[in-house]
Write an enzyme that holds these catalytic residues in place. Sequence first.
Site, PDB file in Angstrom:
ATOM      1  N   ARG A  35       0.825  -1.215   0.000  1.00 28.51           N
ATOM      2  CA  ARG A  35       0.000   0.000   0.000  1.00 28.51           C
ATOM      3  C   ARG A  35       0.862   1.269   0.000  1.00 28.51           C
ATOM      4  NH1 ARG A  35      -5.109  -1.915   3.742  1.00 28.51           N
ATOM      5  NH2 ARG A  35      -6.290  -2.674   1.959  1.00 28.51           N
ATOM      6  N   LYS A 198     -20.692 -17.295  -1.357  1.00 29.04           N
ATOM      7  CA  LYS A 198     -22.156 -17.179  -1.309  1.00 29.04           C
ATOM      8  C   LYS A 198     -22.761 -16.316  -2.400  1.00 29.04           C
ATOM      9  CE  LYS A 198     -22.739 -17.804   3.623  1.00 29.04           C
ATOM     10  NZ  LYS A 198     -23.087 -17.147   4.874  1.00 29.04           N
ATOM     11  N   GLY A 354     -11.307  -8.554  -2.107  1.00 27.68           N
ATOM     12  CA  GLY A 354     -11.008  -9.514  -1.050  1.00 27.68           C
ATOM     13  C   GLY A 354     -10.200 -10.731  -1.452  1.00 27.68           C
ATOM     14  N   GLY A 377     -13.751  -3.483  -0.304  1.00 26.52           N
ATOM     15  CA  GLY A 377     -15.124  -2.994  -0.177  1.00 26.52           C
ATOM     16  C   GLY A 377     -15.464  -1.926  -1.203  1.00 26.52           C
TER      17      GLY A 377
HETATM   18  P1  AMP Z   1     -15.937 -14.553  -0.906  1.00 22.44           P
HETATM   19  O1  AMP Z   1     -15.441 -13.798   0.279  1.00 22.44           O
HETATM   20  O2  AMP Z   1     -17.409 -14.565  -1.059  1.00 22.44           O
HETATM   21  O3  AMP Z   1     -15.212 -14.130  -2.185  1.00 22.44           O
HETATM   22  O4  AMP Z   1     -15.579 -16.078  -0.632  1.00 22.44           O
HETATM   23  C1  AMP Z   1     -14.275 -16.545  -0.593  1.00 22.44           C
HETATM   24  C2  AMP Z   1     -14.255 -17.892   0.027  1.00 22.44           C
HETATM   25  O5  AMP Z   1     -15.061 -18.777  -0.688  1.00 22.44           O
HETATM   26  C3  AMP Z   1     -12.871 -18.493   0.042  1.00 22.44           C
HETATM   27  O6  AMP Z   1     -12.381 -18.515   1.346  1.00 22.44           O
HETATM   28  C4  AMP Z   1     -13.081 -19.902  -0.506  1.00 22.44           C
HETATM   29  O7  AMP Z   1     -12.465 -20.888   0.262  1.00 22.44           O
HETATM   30  C5  AMP Z   1     -14.584 -20.071  -0.425  1.00 22.44           C
HETATM   31  N1  AMP Z   1     -15.091 -21.049  -1.388  1.00 22.44           N
HETATM   32  C6  AMP Z   1     -14.831 -21.134  -2.692  1.00 22.44           C
HETATM   33  N2  AMP Z   1     -15.439 -22.241  -3.233  1.00 22.44           N
HETATM   34  C7  AMP Z   1     -16.081 -22.855  -2.238  1.00 22.44           C
HETATM   35  C8  AMP Z   1     -16.853 -24.056  -2.150  1.00 22.44           C
HETATM   36  N3  AMP Z   1     -17.099 -24.787  -3.221  1.00 22.44           N
HETATM   37  N4  AMP Z   1     -17.351 -24.409  -0.951  1.00 22.44           N
HETATM   38  C9  AMP Z   1     -17.103 -23.646   0.131  1.00 22.44           C
HETATM   39  N5  AMP Z   1     -16.391 -22.512   0.116  1.00 22.44           N
HETATM   40  C10 AMP Z   1     -15.875 -22.128  -1.055  1.00 22.44           C
END
Ligand code: AMP
Length: 397
Positions: A35, A198, A354, A377
């Site tokens: 940064r 999610k 992220g 964010g």
């Molecule tokens: P996000 O913060 O929504 O971008 O989610 C990132 C996280 O999603 C990472 O820590 C991954 O380990 C998790 N992730 C990716 N694919 C899967 C999966 N098939 N099942 C569970 N977690 C997952």
Amino acid sequence: MKVLNDFNFEDKKALIRVDFNVPLNDKFEVTDNSRIQAAKPTIIKVLEDGGSAVLMSHLGRPKGERNPDLSLSHIVDAVSDVIGVTVKFVSDCVGEEAEKAVAELQNGEVLLLENLRFHSEEEKGDEAFAEKLSKLGDIYVNDAFGTAHRAHASTTVIAKFFPEAKCFGYLLAKEIEAIDKVMATGEKPVLAILGGAKVSSKITIIENILDKIDDLIIGGGMTYTFIKAQGGKVGDSICEDDKMELAMEILKQAKEKNVNVHIPVDVIAADAFDANANTQIVDVDKIPDGWQGLDAGPDTLQNFKKVILTSKTILWNGPIGVFEMEKFAAGTIAVGNYIAEATKEGSFSLVGGGDSVAAVKQFGFENKVSYVSTGGGAMLESLEGKTLPGIAAILEY
Ligand code: AMP
């Protein structure tokens, strides 16, 4: 939009909002200076013009109280090393002491102010506090994309005290341009790759970008909500049952808008959410009970490859699998490789938000994509179509 090059800083004091919210170890040493590196070009431009730089930032979450562990004094040496100038420090960011230090600052010098968030007024966007800050420079420069989505005193409110003398720093300008390329001006076909855990955390982004893209790759944990919604068997995979209707609605909207949606066809399934789990490759819609999909399978990756290599503008947000575990990192690495290949062939690629940034750094793709966003964010809110207050404040007047 007013940018740094619109100003000559000779004999001027630039008051620069930077994002020096850097990680420290238990000896209070900076463990990752990216940064600081990212803010360097802006600071150097000011110094080379013959001006001086007053740097303001937050560090951590002191919640309005002085916390010695979160003092920016810890990073003075790291900033001096990066900029190549011995940086001065003042133990408050407003008031007499700060004003005196600024008054004594000579052309070519750099002064770092103490943590802005030692004052609760900063995060409240307090106008009187912003006015006090505004006394510490002639020209206000915002170069902190990571906080551009916050209407804080130093990121937004302060701008009104510099109606004629405010601009974006190089870093913030680059972030704005990169997002604009994906959202408005990028060469077609435009592809968005959305992964992560999610659907619920990505839904606003998907809805906003459907109007702007030609292809959408869905990966990661989001996959299973889409598959189950279409009648597939997802076993024990992560799935948001209450978002299945929404998933169907997204697919319908995508069709209406002529967006091709690419969802995994096969997955690496595991018998536990564990680095040492047993694995098998199965069709995405036939995952047995007791098994969960944790990464994309080989046929899926071949499909994704074709789409990525024919796209001219690519946005990547969210990992394709549980990349933190070696057994389930192959999908994320493969997608990173395809994007690197497309970029080499002339496509524009933006990675942000992220965990995808963490993945890109971990696997060494950082310099093989066109741009890695520094603001998690802020990047996500831009993709959701929101106007960031820190950006709007510079554009106003
Ligand atoms: P996000 O913060 O929504 O971008 O989610 C990132 C996280 O999603 C990472 O820590 C991954 O380990 C998790 N992730 C990716 N694919 C899967 C999966 N098939 N099942 C569970 N977690 C997952």
